[in-house]
Design a protein around this motif. Structure first.
Motif, PDB file in Angstrom:
ATOM      1  N   GLY E  22      34.743   8.063  -9.395  1.00  0.00           N
ATOM      2  CA  GLY E  22      34.213   6.723 -10.002  1.00  0.00           C
ATOM      3  C   GLY E  22      34.078   5.657  -8.620  1.00  0.00           C
ATOM      4  N   GLY E  23      34.708   5.673  -7.701  1.00  0.00           N
ATOM      5  CA  GLY E  23      34.518   4.828  -6.638  1.00  0.00           C
ATOM      6  C   GLY E  23      33.281   5.220  -5.963  1.00  0.00           C
ATOM      7  N   THR E  24      33.181   6.344  -5.458  1.00  0.00           N
ATOM      8  CA  THR E  24      31.942   6.892  -4.566  1.00  0.00           C
ATOM      9  C   THR E  24      30.886   6.857  -5.660  1.00  0.00           C
ATOM     10  OG1 THR E  24      33.707   8.553  -3.632  1.00  0.00           O
ATOM     11  CG2 THR E  24      31.314   8.894  -3.569  1.00  0.00           C
ATOM     12  N   ILE E  25      30.923   6.838  -6.635  1.00  0.00           N
ATOM     13  CA  ILE E  25      29.746   6.681  -7.500  1.00  0.00           C
ATOM     14  C   ILE E  25      29.043   5.182  -7.612  1.00  0.00           C
ATOM     15  CG2 ILE E  25      28.687   6.556  -9.958  1.00  0.00           C
ATOM     16  CD1 ILE E  25      30.323   9.526 -10.339  1.00  0.00           C
ATOM     17  N   ALA E  26      30.210   4.463  -7.816  1.00  0.00           N
ATOM     18  CA  ALA E  26      29.850   3.103  -7.685  1.00  0.00           C
ATOM     19  C   ALA E  26      29.251   2.643  -6.429  1.00  0.00           C
ATOM     20  CB  ALA E  26      30.969   2.259  -8.287  1.00  0.00           C
ATOM     21  N   LYS E  27      29.945   3.058  -5.519  1.00  0.00           N
ATOM     22  CA  LYS E  27      29.465   2.561  -4.139  1.00  0.00           C
ATOM     23  C   LYS E  27      27.904   3.067  -3.962  1.00  0.00           C
ATOM     24  CE  LYS E  27      31.370   2.404   0.326  1.00  0.00           C
ATOM     25  NZ  LYS E  27      32.153   3.169   1.454  1.00  0.00           N
ATOM     26  N   TYR E  28      27.734   4.280  -4.146  1.00  0.00           N
ATOM     27  CA  TYR E  28      26.285   5.006  -4.078  1.00  0.00           C
ATOM     28  C   TYR E  28      25.554   4.188  -4.629  1.00  0.00           C
ATOM     29  CZ  TYR E  28      27.046   8.529  -0.369  1.00  0.00           C
ATOM     30  OH  TYR E  28      27.379   9.400   0.544  1.00  0.00           O
ATOM     31  N   ILE E  29      25.604   3.781  -5.809  1.00  0.00           N
ATOM     32  CA  ILE E  29      24.693   3.036  -6.729  1.00  0.00           C
ATOM     33  C   ILE E  29      24.411   1.655  -6.140  1.00  0.00           C
ATOM     34  CG2 ILE E  29      24.359   1.843  -8.940  1.00  0.00           C
ATOM     35  CD1 ILE E  29      25.695   4.467 -10.353  1.00  0.00           C
ATOM     36  N   GLN E  30      25.690   1.008  -5.880  1.00  0.00           N
ATOM     37  CA  GLN E  30      25.546  -0.106  -5.205  1.00  0.00           C
ATOM     38  C   GLN E  30      24.683  -0.357  -3.913  1.00  0.00           C
ATOM     39  OE1 GLN E  30      29.096  -2.603  -5.840  1.00  0.00           O
ATOM     40  NE2 GLN E  30      29.160  -3.184  -3.421  1.00  0.00           N
ATOM     41  N   GLU E  31      24.810   0.628  -3.274  1.00  0.00           N
ATOM     42  CA  GLU E  31      23.955   0.742  -1.880  1.00  0.00           C
ATOM     43  C   GLU E  31      22.590   1.460  -2.061  1.00  0.00           C
ATOM     44  OE1 GLU E  31      26.303   1.586   1.527  1.00  0.00           O
ATOM     45  OE2 GLU E  31      28.222   0.581   0.798  1.00  0.00           O
ATOM     46  N   GLY E  32      22.370   1.563  -3.156  1.00  0.00           N
ATOM     47  CA  GLY E  32      20.853   2.071  -3.157  1.00  0.00           C
ATOM     48  C   GLY E  32      20.592   3.636  -3.372  1.00  0.00           C
ATOM     49  N   ALA E  33      21.625   4.290  -3.755  1.00  0.00           N
ATOM     50  CA  ALA E  33      21.309   5.792  -3.828  1.00  0.00           C
ATOM     51  C   ALA E  33      20.938   6.238  -5.187  1.00  0.00           C
ATOM     52  CB  ALA E  33      22.595   6.646  -3.503  1.00  0.00           C
ATOM     53  N   GLU E  34      20.249   7.317  -5.567  1.00  0.00           N
ATOM     54  CA  GLU E  34      20.323   7.774  -6.867  1.00  0.00           C
ATOM     55  C   GLU E  34      21.496   8.654  -7.310  1.00  0.00           C
ATOM     56  OE1 GLU E  34      17.416   7.400  -8.982  1.00  0.00           O
ATOM     57  OE2 GLU E  34      16.992   5.766  -7.717  1.00  0.00           O
ATOM     58  N   VAL E  35      21.911   8.411  -8.500  1.00  0.00           N
ATOM     59  CA  VAL E  35      23.092   9.238  -9.013  1.00  0.00           C
ATOM     60  C   VAL E  35      22.739   9.637 -10.346  1.00  0.00           C
ATOM     61  CG1 VAL E  35      25.427   9.114  -9.602  1.00  0.00           C
ATOM     62  CG2 VAL E  35      24.685   7.738  -7.462  1.00  0.00           C
ATOM     63  N   CYS E  36      23.014  10.976 -10.291  1.00  0.00           N
ATOM     64  CA  CYS E  36      22.945  11.382 -11.653  1.00  0.00           C
ATOM     65  C   CYS E  36      24.473  12.073 -11.972  1.00  0.00           C
ATOM     66  CB  CYS E  36      21.783  12.618 -11.839  1.00  0.00           C
ATOM     67  SG  CYS E  36      21.774  13.643 -13.332  1.00  0.00           S
ATOM     68  N   VAL E  37      24.514  12.037 -13.134  1.00  0.00           N
ATOM     69  CA  VAL E  37      25.862  12.515 -14.079  1.00  0.00           C
ATOM     70  C   VAL E  37      25.546  13.318 -14.906  1.00  0.00           C
ATOM     71  CG1 VAL E  37      28.074  12.148 -14.760  1.00  0.00           C
ATOM     72  CG2 VAL E  37      27.175  10.434 -13.136  1.00  0.00           C
ATOM     73  N   VAL E  38      26.233  14.691 -14.914  1.00  0.00           N
ATOM     74  CA  VAL E  38      26.143  15.511 -15.975  1.00  0.00           C
ATOM     75  C   VAL E  38      27.702  15.715 -16.595  1.00  0.00           C
ATOM     76  CG1 VAL E  38      25.615  18.019 -16.545  1.00  0.00           C
ATOM     77  CG2 VAL E  38      24.124  16.566 -15.137  1.00  0.00           C
ATOM     78  N   VAL E  39      27.783  15.610 -17.663  1.00  0.00           N
ATOM     79  CA  VAL E  39      29.040  15.775 -18.561  1.00  0.00           C
ATOM     80  C   VAL E  39      28.983  16.939 -19.383  1.00  0.00           C
ATOM     81  CG1 VAL E  39      30.638  14.989 -19.938  1.00  0.00           C
ATOM     82  CG2 VAL E  39      29.484  13.245 -18.377  1.00  0.00           C
ATOM     83  N   LEU E  40      29.347  18.035 -18.926  1.00  0.00           N
ATOM     84  CA  LEU E  40      29.194  19.471 -19.550  1.00  0.00           C
ATOM     85  C   LEU E  40      29.873  19.427 -21.128  1.00  0.00           C
ATOM     86  CD1 LEU E  40      29.711  21.644 -16.841  1.00  0.00           C
ATOM     87  CD2 LEU E  40      27.662  21.301 -17.875  1.00  0.00           C
ATOM     88  N   THR E  41      30.949  18.560 -21.227  1.00  0.00           N
ATOM     89  CA  THR E  41      31.792  18.692 -22.639  1.00  0.00           C
ATOM     90  C   THR E  41      32.363  17.405 -22.803  1.00  0.00           C
ATOM     91  OG1 THR E  41      33.915  19.129 -21.963  1.00  0.00           O
ATOM     92  CG2 THR E  41      32.460  20.908 -22.011  1.00  0.00           C
ATOM     93  N   PHE E  42      32.762  17.179 -24.072  1.00  0.00           N
ATOM     94  CA  PHE E  42      33.454  15.814 -24.363  1.00  0.00           C
ATOM     95  C   PHE E  42      34.882  15.769 -24.196  1.00  0.00           C
ATOM     96  CE2 PHE E  42      29.186  14.922 -26.353  1.00  0.00           C
ATOM     97  CZ  PHE E  42      29.063  13.447 -25.729  1.00  0.00           C
ATOM     98  N   GLY E  43      35.373  17.041 -24.021  1.00  0.00           N
ATOM     99  CA  GLY E  43      36.699  17.241 -23.850  1.00  0.00           C
ATOM    100  C   GLY E  43      37.556  17.246 -24.934  1.00  0.00           C
TER     101      GLY E  43
END
Lengths: 242, 242, 242, 242, 242, 242
Positions: E22-43
């Motif tokens: 979650g931290g790496t994702i937030a950082k990448y988004i905050q600094e202008g990266a494109e992020v895509c998250v695929v959630v395979l199951t709801f668990g």
């Protein structure tokens, strides 16, 4: 072909070479190889527990018994060339003199193969010390810049490691099985020289049976009834698949 | 002695067997062994990057080129017995039919040695699939309770693993070096049949030089100029140290 | 304390559980534990080599002999709760039904410990399949979101792995030794039920001796004459050092 | 950015730093880094086999040739800061004075990176000795309780390990590839200074090609034609994924 | 530089990506990266233990809660591009359709980096399944012979592995630390969306502190207060030492 | 049962035993075990970074603070039997006298368990030195041929390894979790005695929470709130599965 090959065995304590490579030694001698055994210590402190239980036991008396036993075993195996360097054990302390003596021995004997202790024995730091010593000295022996009067640089030899007592905990993996069926009786007889260690005689007798079972299973060759195994330091290098 | 030995090579894609074992194959054939090569796929999807760059390339056209190249290479190596099972690659999907065909092939050919992909290739899942397939089928082939009409149970054979492209990342450790000096020119000529993969020709030419260097260093034998290496699945089992 | 504990043993083939855990089973039963043995296959294809040598042997006849032998062994060990799921072996193919049956069995029996095959057996892919199956099913059994009518979610149980036939090549490391001295005779008697496999009887008899030797050496406890060893999947979790 | 970075290279023998990191050194210097090379021994005993074949060779004459060659190589690479500590090799013996000298050197140079021998070289115990020495001294250098007159405690630096000669047998795994394409010619020229070791020149020239191939394959960057690889002692620690 | 980079995150269950990256994702988004998250199951079956304790809980009700929580977390992290593929979990079963969908996703998104589950999680077979799936699909995506309408072959991307819950037992080794100090509050806030799993919130909050400590210690950089770590699939390939 | 057991703890530096085993020590003492702590060095050079920042700090003043802190911690844990051997650290140099003193200590105290540093700490060579020392001395202590006046040979004891600071990079694997919930407050209070190391207090407080989480997850026992973990040198040897 075994005939004419030169095999150097370096044993930390007086009986190690018998339990772990007695069959291979007997076979090599029987088939015409030159075998030299170097026994670094009599194992007085570390591997003579039962002898110390004798009333009035002293370091000297224990050493005498150990020497007598291992000479008897050597004779049964056919070993004529055996040297006792008589260092202390538990711990074996390596100094420059020991290192040079070992380099000289390797150069003078010029073995095709060395068998000694494998890299790690979880229960016996002396074995680790000797494994390291033998390996380092083989490297120096092979280097022609290491000048030592009266000696000739050796070629790279194969180096094999003994099975430690508890193999899996010592990360031991067999890399070479040797069929010892033809000399099995000699190995058993040699082991029986160590009267105070009857539990080990049974232990290593069973181990030969177990390794024979493994050798048959892995090779499909039903003739292998008893075997010894060794770790490989180096891969097989040859002109065909082995 | 190589003469009369039976060597089965199982190659995931059309060129794998040439890059990784072409020298050993040529040598075995030259010295009188029986060699059978099974090519599971033409590598159309996974190992034909350059061919797809040709204008108008189709799966069929790529397959034809691959087949032509690998047949030319096989001829140079002296391979007469080569089979194309023509499965799809990327991914290779193993089903019961493929499993049974492989067991049958192993039983009918009755190899002394199998060479195929080693356990883990960090860059190529197909290689891992084939490694696993070949191993499982060898086990079934060796079991006399696995009944298959017209076949005879095999004995345990030695199984060797190809070098993957990036060895260290794939946990590959050489366990067997084979000197290929006498057939080196054949291997180079065979590799040159794969015209669209010139970078690999140089790569595996240099690898033969590197493994030759290693083989000399580890054996002290200066005659080994070029070599191939393989992983060992099983230890050496023999009547002498190798 | 063993009394009242629940032990589930999952055996790929009919005899695996006897060779590898017969002593532990006998001891647990003798001391008041609940033991359930699940035999997934009769080992007709993979582990009945000698039975197939009988004239006129068929899959059915081999299965009958195997079943009779393993029931006799179970009786000697004191096992009352034994199930034969009668899948094919070599290979064992896992499907959804088998997976669900195993989850249900784990939930219904609610074991404190599971003993089954360890992660890797270099010579037997079926053992690897079963190791993986049992582990995955234990995870599902422990998860309360996996709904299965009439069952209750289990708590995390300890999972132990059998010794494979060739331990070092299978990366097997003993993590738990169990003293089986008080039930050793039962184990030997149970093994003798497998008449066609006399070589294994001797093999595993000696193994009990070897592991007894190891157990004494590692614990300093001289009472341990015979032992079985198992791999640990998880660390020890306890209120004191063990 | 390389400019301004400080790179310390510690080489067991006179040529190690050229074969294994000559490209990286040349690049760092070319792009404005400060580079210091410490050569612990001239490799007179262990790595001058060919020089000893010269008639009348002595330790002094061999040392002179080695020193001349390595200075010539250093000049080509652009290294101005090179120190010869002139210890004996085969074996390198570490004493307290050497340890303190190394700590002092690390503190005085205050490197951002250290490159030296990786943890294990199966063929060269000296390399292992130096690997251990450098690591221990870096730890002491980083600790502000280790008082040494005139020095300042360093911050934790990254430590990289050279490729040993036979990587897989030495458990070497590349953790860092460095593109050396822009300085490749310098590295080749520097290697050619070691006239008596022509086989190694070809060996490490090919290695640069092989590692370039790997670097392209792993990064998708087609510009990387030649590369060097190093083992990582520590993970990457950074503000983005690398 | 993070800006403009493309990061694909593949999460086996609904919350995995938050706890572990979650931290790496937030950082990448905050600094202008494109992020895509695929959630395979709801668990629903495997990672919703606490939700099932609610009276009247059904698969649908649990799924709704999980979806709501993970969407809330994604919003806090700044993730706009999130997909729910809604497979079943415990076990996740991979079929050809899932494989093709994943290859297509990788090609369409064309990530510079993929973050997903590391190779082995001792407690969660689903994580292992997804790790294997993502890796295989990345290989196919990179191969230009794998034709898929409307897609372009990707270049080799770096692949990073999540920390499993119990790292040491899962053979997890950190290969990359990412400083998440600037976005730490976002990660904590995102984790708090998973109300039924308060023990994990504390667990992963402490983990960020622990990894921050490690990052400081290994880099000498005192600014790193909180960090996430990942396993590396491939070495660093770059033009300088990192 | 803990009551009456004898536990020897050997700590390289003054605080190691508190961070890594303070809970286990407190518990053992609380439940009636005999505990002896040997502190080899005060950690003046290697583990007192913050104390050296005090104006006018000298080796003596640092040592005094360290001694005071560790005595205060010992008192809180209930340790009455603590010895300061006052060797230098960074590096700890082992000589024959230290070896003999350690053998004597082991024989005189005759521990059932030894806790000391685990085999490898990637960041702290002193820890490795002590690990090796303690192991070698335990072997000598157990051998009845190692004569030492006034001592009795010990029986093989279990040996446990501390968690190093960065576990995964140090190849540390937990083999034994100990619930320390009942004494958790004592451990926290003891850690607080090391005023200059507040970051470590938080670090090891969180670690107890993390290991408690692991212990619950692996055992299913919800009572384990805080735990310490140790590496095992030897397998469990017992009369039941643990």
């Amino acid at each position: 072909m075994i005939k004419g090959k030169r095999l150097l065995v370096v044993s930390a304590h007086a009986a190690d070479y018998v339990w772990r490579s007695g069959g291979t030694i007997a076979k090599y001698i029987q088939e015409g190889a030159e075998v030299c055994v170097v026994v670094l210590t009599f194992g007085v402190r570390g591997e003579s527990n039962d002898l110390w239980k004798a009333p009035g036991a002293t370091a000297e008396s224990v050493k005498e018994v150990r020497k007598g036993e291992t000479l008897a075993a050597a004779e049964i195996l056919g070993v004529k060339n055996i040297e006792f360097w008589d260092y202390d054990d538990y711990p074996i302390v390596v100094d420059k003199a020991l290192e040079e003596r070992m380099v000289r021995k390797i150069r003078e004997f010029a073995p095709d193969y060395i068998i000694s202790h494998d890299r790690f024995d979880i229960l016996n730091p002396d074995h680790n010390t000797v494994s390291d010593l033998v390996f380092r000295c083989s490297v120096m022996s092979n280097s022609n810049g290491v000048k030592m009067e009266g000696t000739k640089t050796t070629k790279q030899m194969q180096i094999f490691g003994f099975e430690p007592h508890q193999t899996e905990l010592s990360h031991y993996v067999p890399g070479q099985f040797i069929d010892i069926t033809p000399v099995y009786e000699k190995k058993v007889a040699a082991m029986k020289c160590f009267k105070a260690q009857s539990h080990l005689i049974e232990y290593y007798t069973q181990r030969a049976f177990m390794r024979g079972n493994h050798a048959r299973r892995l090779s499909g060759c039903q003739d292998y009834k008893y075997a010894e195994s060794f770790a490989r330091t180096f891969p097989v290098v040859s002109t065909e698949l082995l």
